[in-house]
Each structure stands twice: as C-alpha cells, then as structure tokens.
Design a protein around this motif. Structure first.
Motif, mmCIF file in Angstrom:
data_model
loop_
_atom_site.group_PDB
_atom_site.id
_atom_site.type_symbol
_atom_site.label_atom_id
_atom_site.label_comp_id
_atom_site.label_asym_id
_atom_site.label_seq_id
_atom_site.Cartn_x
_atom_site.Cartn_y
_atom_site.Cartn_z
ATOM 1 N N ASP A 57 5.732 4.898 5.016
ATOM 2 C CA ASP A 57 6.622 3.998 5.594
ATOM 3 C C ASP A 57 7.054 2.642 4.790
ATOM 4 O OD1 ASP A 57 4.120 3.610 6.865
ATOM 5 O OD2 ASP A 57 4.476 2.178 7.966
ATOM 6 N N HIS A 58 6.037 2.673 3.703
ATOM 7 C CA HIS A 58 6.118 1.587 2.863
ATOM 8 C C HIS A 58 6.639 1.671 1.164
ATOM 9 C CE1 HIS A 58 3.885 -1.324 5.608
ATOM 10 N NE2 HIS A 58 3.649 0.011 6.019
ATOM 11 N N HIS A 93 5.356 -4.401 10.835
ATOM 12 C CA HIS A 93 5.417 -3.778 12.107
ATOM 13 C C HIS A 93 5.447 -4.801 13.315
ATOM 14 C CE1 HIS A 93 5.155 -0.127 9.666
ATOM 15 N NE2 HIS A 93 3.810 -0.554 9.524
ATOM 16 N N ASP A 140 0.408 -4.799 6.802
ATOM 17 C CA ASP A 140 -0.200 -3.749 7.780
ATOM 18 C C ASP A 140 -1.623 -4.470 8.069
ATOM 19 O OD1 ASP A 140 2.078 -2.270 7.801
ATOM 20 O OD2 ASP A 140 1.060 -0.273 7.552
ATOM 21 N N HIS A 197 0.879 -1.159 -0.194
ATOM 22 C CA HIS A 197 0.088 -0.155 0.156
ATOM 23 C C HIS A 197 0.893 1.266 0.059
ATOM 24 C CE1 HIS A 197 0.969 -0.404 4.387
ATOM 25 N NE2 HIS A 197 0.390 0.620 4.577
#
Ligand SMILES: [Zn+2]
Length: 330
Positions: free
Chosen positions: A158-159, A307, A260, A154
């Motif tokens: 942070d990706h 995470h 996520d 996505h």
C-alpha cells in the motif's frame, strides 16, 4: 551521505537484484461486497507547515474485516470498542490510504506512492480500494510528471505499488529520484529472504526483487539523513525492518509524517501496547511508536499518517498511558 557513497549503494543494489526473475503472482481477488466509504470530495487537502505547502491526497481505503489475529493481545470486541471510542464505524476496521506531496525549497516531493490499484484484500469480506492518487493529484493541480523526488517509508504494497504500472511493472515516476531507507532496501532485496518469508509475503518480495533493483533512480539512504532540503528521515523500525518516518521543519513549524508508526491511531495510538500482525517485530514497533509520539508531543509538532482518518492530519496528546489523536480537517 556523499555522492560517491550514494552511487556505490545504487551500484551494489543493482548487482544484488540482477539474477532474479519476474513475479507472476499479481492476481487481485475481487471483493465480495462493495465499498461502504464514499471518496472524499475533493480528494485532496492542502495546508502549510512554515514555508512548506503540504497536500494530502486520497488514494483509497481498506475496509478490513474484523479478524481475531489482527492483534495478538487485543480481541475483536476490544478493537470494536476502541473504534467506537474514536467515533469510527465498527462494521470493519477503516484503514484509509493517504499520500502526501510536499513543496518546499523549490522541490516537489511525493511521500510514499499508495497502492496503485494493485493490493489484494486477502479476505473476501474485506474491500481494498487504492490507486486514486494520480487522478486526485491532478485535481489538486499537481502534475505527476513534475515530481522530482519520491520518499518511501517502507516496502509494503500500500506504499510502493503506486510506483509500478499494474500489468507491466513499468516505473510510474521514471524521472524522479526515489529515496528509500537503506535498511528496508537491503532486507527486501536479499535473495535469501524469500525462503524465510511466510507464503503470503513471498509474492511481494519476488516483485520487489524483480523490479526495484533494476531501476537506476532508486537511492538507498542510511540512517536519519536530511534527504531533501528541509525533510529528514526518522528511523522507526518494527513495522518493517527499515520503516521510516519523515520530518519536515520550516521556520518554527514542524510536521512528522509518521507513515505506519501508529497506523490506525484509534487502535495503535490509543493502545500503543497492542501488537498488530502487520508489525513484523511488534515489540520494536511499539518502542518506535512510543518514541516517535513522545517526540511529536515534546516538540509540539503536527503529525500526519498514511492511515489516519482522512485527511490524515492531526495533533497528538498524552492521555495517561495512551495517546490521543485529534484530527484536523480545516
Ligand atoms: Zn500501510
């Protein structure tokens, strides 16, 4: 998906983004305090799933200050209680960022790209460190230039910010094919989106629209195709409209790279009904989370997540109405 339909998607994507300008709001807020979590040494962890060689690579961590708005239906006290129950610090919410490299059937595949040292902490009480990916990849003996395929779950910073050079937006992996979920691509590159987004999300959409559609090596893929031999997309929407997990099957072994779907398992797996502010459609995210975790348990898969506590690998079991993660470190 056929080569022809893939090509037409690339062309339509390029047209969709052609008229958009560059984003200028890339300033990073300096954290008010230092990082409390030491980097793992080494910053990589290798394991096998059948014939697949998987390497977890540490990219950084968000030491997120507690915030009553984090979950709409759980208090800060309940959040701290859940972290403590999992043996984690309660001083902040620890949100490590782990990226996965998979070598399978002769292909070297990067799964998400981390934050590229470009993600804001938003709140000055939080610390956000990212961008350790490249150095740790080299330490793991993986030459970033040899990455042939990048899978993107996505479009949160942070990706994907690890795909872009910090100041210039130049591609970090210009020679790799970057395979993205079509639903995610369409949502973020829709020019009408920006006026509908909350102020805090507008810079992200501006940056995506200014850069990603111009790259010729981005391939949006519909549904749950096998995107490279042995690795399939698994739709898990809700966190974002096109959020996607990755499934690896090799021999009798399976790994679900959940991304996520249950981002901090101490909170989101232990309390699957907690609705987080970063889940764009929290009810849909909860349904996707339960469906994916139930499948992982039913099919006795290993699971990892972006995470999860370092090194991001574990086993999920059912614990009444909840799910429990046992982290695997050896
Ligand atoms: Zn994330």
């Amino acid at each position: 998906m056929s080569t022809t339909s893939r090509r037409s998607l690339i062309i339509s994507a390029a047209v969709a983004g052609a008229a958009l300008g560059l984003d200028k709001s890339l300033a990073v807020i300096a954290p008010a305090r230092g990082l409390q979590t030491p980097d793992p040494a080494p910053g990589f962890f290798r394991y096998r799933v059948g014939d697949a060689e998987c390497t977890a690579i540490y990219d950084g961590i968000w030491e997120k200050a507690h915030d009553p708005a984090f979950f709409s239906n759980a208090s800060v006290a309940e959040t701290k209680e859940a972290l403590a129950a999992a043996g984690l610090t309660t001083a902040f919410v620890p949100i490590p960022i782990t990226v996965f490299v998979v070598k399978l059937n002769g292909k070297l595949v990067l799964c998400d790209a981390g934050g590229g040292d470009q993600v804001q902490a938003f709140n000055p009480q939080s610390t956000f460190i990212s961008g350790r990916l490249m150095a740790n990849m080299r330490a793991a003996g993986i030459d970033p230039k040899r990455i042939e395929t990048v899978l993107i779950s996505h479009f949160h910073p942070d990706h994907i910010f690890g795909l872009l050079e910090k100041k210039t937006n130049a591609p970090v992996f210009p020679n790799a094919e970057i395979i993205v979920p079509a639903a995610e691509y369409k949502w973020w590159t829709d020019p009408s989106l920006i006026s509908r987004l909350p102020a805090g999300r507008k810079p992200l959409a501006h940056r995506i629209q200014a850069v990603i559609p111009k790259w010729k090596n981005v391939l949006p893929v519909e549904g749950e195709d096998e995107v490279v031999p042995g690795i399939s997309f698994v739709s898990a929407p809700g966190h974002t409209p096109g959020h996607t997990a990755f499934h690896i099957g090799s021999g009798n072994e399976q790994l679900m790279i959940s991304n996520d779907t249950a981002y901090v398992p101490a909170l989101c797996a232990a309390h699957p009904g907690w609705h987080g502010v970063f889940d764009q459609n929290a009810a849909l995210a909860e349904a996707s989370r339960r469906k994916l975790l139930d499948r992982v348990i039913a099919d006795k898969m290993m699971i990892c997540g972006s995470h999860f506590p370092w090194p991001g690998l574990g086993k999920i079991t059912r614990d009444g109405a909840r799910y429990a993660l046992t982290v695997q470190t050896t």
